[in-house]
Design an enzyme around this catalytic site. Sequence first.
Site, PDB file in Angstrom:
ATOM      1  N   GLU A 272       0.830  -1.204   0.000  1.00 48.41           N
ATOM      2  CA  GLU A 272       0.000   0.000   0.000  1.00 48.41           C
ATOM      3  C   GLU A 272       0.866   1.256   0.000  1.00 48.41           C
ATOM      4  O   GLU A 272       0.585   2.225  -0.707  1.00 48.41           O
ATOM      5  CB  GLU A 272      -0.909   0.035   1.232  1.00 48.41           C
TER       6      GLU A 272
ATOM      7  N   CYS B 154      -2.751  -3.553   7.227  1.00 47.51           N
ATOM      8  CA  CYS B 154      -2.410  -3.917   8.607  1.00 47.51           C
ATOM      9  C   CYS B 154      -2.773  -2.788   9.563  1.00 47.51           C
ATOM     10  O   CYS B 154      -2.769  -1.604   9.205  1.00 47.51           O
ATOM     11  CB  CYS B 154      -0.928  -4.266   8.717  1.00 47.51           C
TER      12      CYS B 154
ATOM     13  N   CYS C 237      -0.389   0.369   7.960  1.00 44.74           N
ATOM     14  CA  CYS C 237      -0.862   0.890   6.668  1.00 44.74           C
ATOM     15  C   CYS C 237      -2.250   1.509   6.794  1.00 44.74           C
ATOM     16  O   CYS C 237      -2.572   2.486   6.105  1.00 44.74           O
ATOM     17  CB  CYS C 237      -0.884  -0.228   5.631  1.00 44.74           C
TER      18      CYS C 237
ATOM     19  N   ALA D   2      13.514 -27.194 -13.539  1.00 40.24           N
ATOM     20  CA  ALA D   2      13.661 -26.549 -14.842  1.00 40.24           C
ATOM     21  C   ALA D   2      13.666 -27.625 -15.917  1.00 40.24           C
ATOM     22  O   ALA D   2      14.271 -28.690 -15.740  1.00 40.24           O
ATOM     23  CB  ALA D   2      14.954 -25.735 -14.894  1.00 40.24           C
TER      24      ALA D   2
ATOM     25  N   ARG E 178      16.697 -18.679  -2.563  1.00 38.42           N
ATOM     26  CA  ARG E 178      17.654 -19.411  -1.719  1.00 38.42           C
ATOM     27  C   ARG E 178      18.127 -18.560  -0.542  1.00 38.42           C
ATOM     28  O   ARG E 178      18.308 -19.071   0.568  1.00 38.42           O
ATOM     29  CB  ARG E 178      18.866 -19.832  -2.548  1.00 38.42           C
TER      30      ARG E 178
ATOM     31  N   THR F   2      21.466 -35.932  -7.611  1.00 39.98           N
ATOM     32  CA  THR F   2      21.771 -34.637  -8.208  1.00 39.98           C
ATOM     33  C   THR F   2      23.111 -34.122  -7.723  1.00 39.98           C
ATOM     34  O   THR F   2      23.907 -33.565  -8.495  1.00 39.98           O
ATOM     35  CB  THR F   2      20.654 -33.620  -7.880  1.00 39.98           C
TER      36      THR F   2
ATOM     37  N   ASP G 192      25.730 -33.640 -10.672  1.00 38.14           N
ATOM     38  CA  ASP G 192      25.912 -32.234 -11.050  1.00 38.14           C
ATOM     39  C   ASP G 192      27.031 -31.539 -10.283  1.00 38.14           C
ATOM     40  O   ASP G 192      27.522 -30.503 -10.736  1.00 38.14           O
ATOM     41  CB  ASP G 192      24.611 -31.461 -10.832  1.00 38.14           C
TER      42      ASP G 192
ATOM     43  N   LEU H  94      25.127 -24.531  -5.137  1.00 39.12           N
ATOM     44  CA  LEU H  94      23.861 -24.239  -4.448  1.00 39.12           C
ATOM     45  C   LEU H  94      23.973 -23.042  -3.504  1.00 39.12           C
ATOM     46  O   LEU H  94      23.536 -23.077  -2.361  1.00 39.12           O
ATOM     47  CB  LEU H  94      23.360 -25.476  -3.685  1.00 39.12           C
TER      48      LEU H  94
END
Length: 329
Positions: free
Chosen positions: A47, A97, A106, A173, A198, A210, A214, A218
Amino acid sequence: MRLAIDEAWNYQLLTYPNPAVGAAVVSGHGELLAVNAHKQAGRAHAEVLAIRDAYVQLSGDCELAECDDAHRLHHELVKRAGSLFSQATIYVTLEPCSHTGKTPACADLIAALGFKRVVIGAMDPNPKASGGAERLKRVGIEVIQGVESKACNLLLEPFVKWQSGRFIFFKLAQTMNGVIDGGVISCKRSREWVHQVRSRLDLLVIGGNTVRIDRPTLDSRLIGSKAPNIAILTHDPDTIDPTIPLFQVPNRKVSWIDSIDTLPQRGLIMVEGGAGTLEALQNVIDWMVLFVAPFIKEGTCYNGKKNFELLHQARMDRDAMLWLKVNHG
């Protein structure tokens, strides 16, 4: 309201532990003045940002245009705006709020600026912040509730879940033909979004296969922010090479889990991995975020048999970004 909803989706999960909220301001003549959204916990709410943008549009005063400090904006807008908003309407996906915490209430700002009307999508499920609608009614502002309530309450689902426990979502993905392996698939903008999320997580869960294949890092390097703590889902931790980059990230905790029963019961949890991890955790995953890249290549496809409900779709540069909910029925 639809514009406010769409804007809020752009920051879904990035506002943790706050809900995703959007707002739009319309003049007394029906002119759309501004659309904005809450972007980060501790910063100005939707807002306030929408009112800031509308104020700049109406007044030509650009001094506050880039400010996102809630306390300064509340003070300056009340001091400067005068009667600019006396005929205006503000549309908000969540009830304004009524409490003062890291940011001022707000509802107090809207009341002080003398808005003619406030249109609310969903009522605040948090008793500490609710009550804004009644406060606005008491000062003579027209309040309309329940506009696009289903869509607005859907925006709040992660917030409601992590307030009482945990929210778990799976990030995946794929190419247009469903390939999920073989190197980087999503575009840089999609990967930046993942790194933003993350940096806000309580935990990132990754499948053991993975990690082995890979050899990922991360972290959140694309946005220069903190790396998440990691839990590796595997029955064979001794088979994972300790020189893999994810183990070398400073100030990170890495743990091992062998079943869904050992997942934390609270917080915001993201899962990254392949088909095996998705199958293993499908019964505890609340949502999925799927990035679809516009090309075709050979590789391994996800061949699961689950059905999904499409919640929202957006575009990340070249990629399609789909918010999905697992249909457990």
